[in-house]
Design a protein around this motif. Structure first.
Motif, mmCIF file in Angstrom:
data_model
loop_
_atom_site.group_PDB
_atom_site.id
_atom_site.type_symbol
_atom_site.label_atom_id
_atom_site.label_comp_id
_atom_site.label_asym_id
_atom_site.label_seq_id
_atom_site.Cartn_x
_atom_site.Cartn_y
_atom_site.Cartn_z
ATOM 1 N N GLY A 64 8.340 -9.691 -3.091
ATOM 2 C CA GLY A 64 8.890 -8.974 -1.952
ATOM 3 C C GLY A 64 9.364 -9.899 -0.853
ATOM 4 O O GLY A 64 9.512 -11.112 -1.034
ATOM 5 N N MET A 65 9.600 -9.317 0.324
ATOM 6 C CA MET A 65 10.120 -10.048 1.481
ATOM 7 C C MET A 65 9.160 -9.892 2.648
ATOM 8 O O MET A 65 8.757 -8.766 2.999
ATOM 9 N N ALA A 66 8.778 -11.006 3.248
ATOM 10 C CA ALA A 66 7.819 -10.985 4.346
ATOM 11 C C ALA A 66 8.303 -10.091 5.483
ATOM 12 O O ALA A 66 9.457 -10.163 5.902
ATOM 13 N N GLY A 67 7.415 -9.239 5.959
ATOM 14 C CA GLY A 67 7.721 -8.340 7.053
ATOM 15 C C GLY A 67 8.378 -7.051 6.621
ATOM 16 O O GLY A 67 8.433 -6.092 7.402
ATOM 17 N N LEU A 68 8.861 -6.997 5.373
ATOM 18 C CA LEU A 68 9.554 -5.798 4.898
ATOM 19 C C LEU A 68 8.797 -5.082 3.783
ATOM 20 O O LEU A 68 9.032 -3.885 3.573
ATOM 21 N N TYR A 70 4.959 -4.478 1.568
ATOM 22 C CA TYR A 70 3.505 -4.588 1.530
ATOM 23 C C TYR A 70 3.076 -4.803 0.080
ATOM 24 O O TYR A 70 3.624 -4.178 -0.814
ATOM 25 N N PRO A 71 2.070 -5.677 -0.125
ATOM 26 C CA PRO A 71 1.411 -6.555 0.850
ATOM 27 C C PRO A 71 2.272 -7.781 1.139
ATOM 28 O O PRO A 71 3.331 -7.954 0.550
ATOM 29 N N LYS A 72 1.788 -8.602 2.069
ATOM 30 C CA LYS A 72 2.510 -9.829 2.420
ATOM 31 C C LYS A 72 2.766 -10.646 1.150
ATOM 32 O O LYS A 72 1.855 -10.889 0.365
ATOM 33 N N PRO A 73 4.009 -11.038 0.895
ATOM 34 C CA PRO A 73 4.301 -11.786 -0.336
ATOM 35 C C PRO A 73 3.681 -13.179 -0.318
ATOM 36 O O PRO A 73 3.421 -13.764 0.732
ATOM 37 N N GLY A 74 3.448 -13.672 -1.528
ATOM 38 C CA GLY A 74 2.827 -14.977 -1.695
ATOM 39 C C GLY A 74 1.610 -14.879 -2.573
ATOM 40 O O GLY A 74 1.329 -13.839 -3.190
ATOM 41 N N SER A 75 0.860 -15.958 -2.656
ATOM 42 C CA SER A 75 -0.352 -16.018 -3.462
ATOM 43 C C SER A 75 -1.505 -16.447 -2.565
ATOM 44 O O SER A 75 -1.422 -17.486 -1.893
ATOM 45 N N TYR A 76 -2.575 -15.656 -2.553
ATOM 46 C CA TYR A 76 -3.681 -15.882 -1.632
ATOM 47 C C TYR A 76 -5.007 -15.736 -2.379
ATOM 48 O O TYR A 76 -5.212 -14.774 -3.129
ATOM 49 N N SER A 273 10.846 6.408 -0.558
ATOM 50 C CA SER A 273 11.727 5.320 -0.959
ATOM 51 C C SER A 273 11.688 4.205 0.083
ATOM 52 O O SER A 273 11.317 4.439 1.241
ATOM 53 N N PRO A 274 12.041 2.982 -0.325
ATOM 54 C CA PRO A 274 12.087 1.884 0.653
ATOM 55 C C PRO A 274 12.956 2.244 1.851
ATOM 56 O O PRO A 274 14.066 2.750 1.712
ATOM 57 N N GLY A 275 12.436 2.012 3.027
ATOM 58 C CA GLY A 275 13.161 2.322 4.245
ATOM 59 C C GLY A 275 12.884 3.711 4.782
ATOM 60 O O GLY A 275 13.152 3.989 5.957
ATOM 61 N N ALA A 276 12.348 4.594 3.932
ATOM 62 C CA ALA A 276 12.021 5.950 4.375
ATOM 63 C C ALA A 276 10.567 6.001 4.808
ATOM 64 O O ALA A 276 9.754 5.149 4.448
ATOM 65 N N ALA A 277 10.211 7.023 5.583
ATOM 66 C CA ALA A 277 8.827 7.171 6.026
ATOM 67 C C ALA A 277 7.932 7.476 4.832
ATOM 68 O O ALA A 277 8.207 8.395 4.061
ATOM 69 N N PRO A 376 3.499 0.947 -3.784
ATOM 70 C CA PRO A 376 4.282 2.181 -3.697
ATOM 71 C C PRO A 376 5.706 1.895 -3.240
ATOM 72 O O PRO A 376 5.964 0.968 -2.459
ATOM 73 N N GLY A 377 6.652 2.724 -3.713
ATOM 74 C CA GLY A 377 8.055 2.513 -3.381
ATOM 75 C C GLY A 377 8.321 2.503 -1.888
ATOM 76 O O GLY A 377 9.174 1.754 -1.407
ATOM 77 N N ALA A 378 7.583 3.334 -1.144
ATOM 78 C CA ALA A 378 7.782 3.394 0.304
ATOM 79 C C ALA A 378 7.401 2.090 0.996
ATOM 80 O O ALA A 378 7.836 1.827 2.125
ATOM 81 N N PHE A 379 6.596 1.262 0.330
ATOM 82 C CA PHE A 379 6.222 -0.035 0.871
ATOM 83 C C PHE A 379 6.991 -1.172 0.198
ATOM 84 O O PHE A 379 6.598 -2.325 0.277
ATOM 85 N N GLY A 380 8.082 -0.826 -0.478
ATOM 86 C CA GLY A 380 8.951 -1.839 -1.072
ATOM 87 C C GLY A 380 8.851 -1.964 -2.573
ATOM 88 O O GLY A 380 9.714 -2.577 -3.200
ATOM 89 N N GLY A 381 7.791 -1.428 -3.180
ATOM 90 C CA GLY A 381 7.654 -1.458 -4.630
ATOM 91 C C GLY A 381 7.496 -2.839 -5.227
ATOM 92 O O GLY A 381 7.768 -3.056 -6.407
ATOM 93 N N ALA A 382 7.053 -3.800 -4.431
ATOM 94 C CA ALA A 382 6.949 -5.186 -4.902
ATOM 95 C C ALA A 382 5.876 -5.324 -5.984
ATOM 96 O O ALA A 382 4.884 -4.585 -5.981
ATOM 97 N N PRO A 383 6.054 -6.252 -6.915
ATOM 98 C CA PRO A 383 5.013 -6.495 -7.925
ATOM 99 C C PRO A 383 3.758 -7.096 -7.287
ATOM 100 O O PRO A 383 3.852 -7.907 -6.366
#
Length: 401
Positions: A64-68, A70-76, A273-277, A376-383
């Motif tokens: 995903g993209m930081a700030g856009l 969830y969760p914050k992208p990266g490895s922790y 959907s991404p960008g929607a509430a 979830p898609g509303a939070f960007g759907g990131a892996p």
């Protein structure tokens, strides 16, 4: 803090943990009452003092993209904490067929502490610990047959931080995160039986119904049912076979009913959907039967082998497997509770140091396990990937009197 079979321990004594917790039909010390109350009738007068050092290595990775997203992208990862888990057990013969016991031990728990703030709210994590005080009575009917009953007092502590951006999904937003340590307690029971079915073959069975706990009032906006986190029902059936007087093979089947506790088992379902509430369709956090962590019931299979090499030395090995408690569509919140491990290998030894005393040591390794899914898609759907492996080393001093 412990996270082995979900968040329950595999076993509750050093001897049983050397055999991956396989002990329901093989009582060998006073801590058997934590698994099967009837077992103290086969142990007699015994005192056990022990402690385990538990070291979990857990973390997550996300795209995903930081700030856009969830969760914050990266490895922790989190790997700096070592937790001490003590146990004390005592059993005594009152009369020819009557036995009593008492035990104090950690039942389980969960801990995470992400300094990076996966939900963009600063340091984020949870800490759950559970301690049990158990009083046991057992009666032996035949030489190898007994039944037992335990009264259990449970005490748990919990704290959560960094969930501020989820407060809009809570029925009580001011009681969801950052409230410090909350406590809860309750009383439950465990019943058990120990039976000889054939020469050299024993059966053990035990069950503890769901334990109703007082509410975590400080976190009534996080846990379903206004902050109530009960302890799940759990049961075990075990077999112990002794092919010779030097060897024992034990097998336990255990079921833990995580899914029956709303705070643990109810899923969190967020649509949009991404960008929607985002829309929380599973019910607000903290509400009656509201959103939870989405854990499933699990089955745990434990097998152990014991060999008495000399008069004073006994060796043990074990293996345990359980199905996955966390569903793939529930990874977002389970960054906080990544109890994903499914396989454990163990080994242990007991050395008799005096006529009626011994020292036992056991080691456990939880094999690395990862679980993959998407936000979830509303939070960007990131892996998302959550992962864990763990180590435990423990020791016990036992006195048979």
């Amino acid at each position: 803090m412990a996270t082995t079979a979900g968040y329950f321990q595999l076993g509750y004594s050093t001897i049983s943990n050397g055999m991956a917790g396989a002990s329901a039909a093989l009582p060998q010390d006073s801590m058997i009452q934590a698994t099967n109350p009837a077992g103290i009738a086969m142990v007699g007068n015994h005192l056990d003092l022990g402690v385990a050092g538990f070291w979990p290595v857990r973390g997550y990775a996300a795209g995903g993209m930081a700030g856009l997203t969830y969760p914050k992208p990266g490895s922790y990862g989190i790997s700096t904490d070592v937790f001490l888990i003590p146990h004390i057990g005592y059993s005594q013969k009152l009369s020819r067929n009557n036995y009593v016991g008492v035990a104090l031990y950690g039942n389980g728990g969960m801990n995470t502490n992400y300094h990076a703030g996966p939900f963009y709210s600063g340091q984020t994590g949870v800490n759950l610990t559970q301690m049990f005080l158990q009083l046991t009575y057992a009666r032996r009917f035949l030489r190898h047959d007994a039944v037992g009953l335990s009264l259990i007092y449970a005490y748990q502590r919990f704290s959560a931080d960094g969930l501020n951006n989820f407060e809009g999904f809570s029925a009580s937003p001011n009681n969801m995160t950052g409230k410090g340590v909350a406590t809860s307690d309750g009383v439950g029971v465990k019943v058990g039986g120990q039976f000889r079915v054939l020469p050299g073959l024993d059966v053990g069975i035990a069950f503890s119904p769901r334990m109703t706990m007082s509410k975590f009032s400080k976190y009534s906006g996080l846990f379903a049912n206004q902050g109530r986190m009960d302890i799940p029902a759990n049961g075990v059936v075990g077999l112990a076979f002794k092919p010779t007087n030097r060897q024992a093979i034990a097998f336990d089947f255990q079921r833990i009913f995580y899914g029956d506790v709303p705070a643990i088992g109810d899923p969190t379902i967020i649509t949009g959907s991404p960008g929607a509430a985002p829309n929380l369709v599973s019910g607000p956090f903290g509400s009656t039967n509201g959103s939870g962590f989405g854990w499933q019931d699990i089955d745990v299979y434990k097998i152990g082998y014991q060999y008495r090499a000399t008069r004073n030395t006994t060796w043990r090995v074990g293996f345990a497997y359980n199905n996955q408690p966390i569903q793939q569509n529930q990874l977002l919140l389970n960054l906080l509770a990544p109890g994903v491990i499914q396989r454990h290998v163990t080994a242990g030894v007991t050395v008799r140091t005096a006529r009626h005393q011994d020292v036992s040591i056991a080691a456990m390794y939880g094999l690395p396990q990862a679980l993959y899914g998407n936000a979830p898609g509303a939070f960007g759907g990131a892996p998302i990937k959550i992962e864990m492996h763990e180590y435990q080393l423990e020791a016990n001093w036992g006195w048979k009197f």
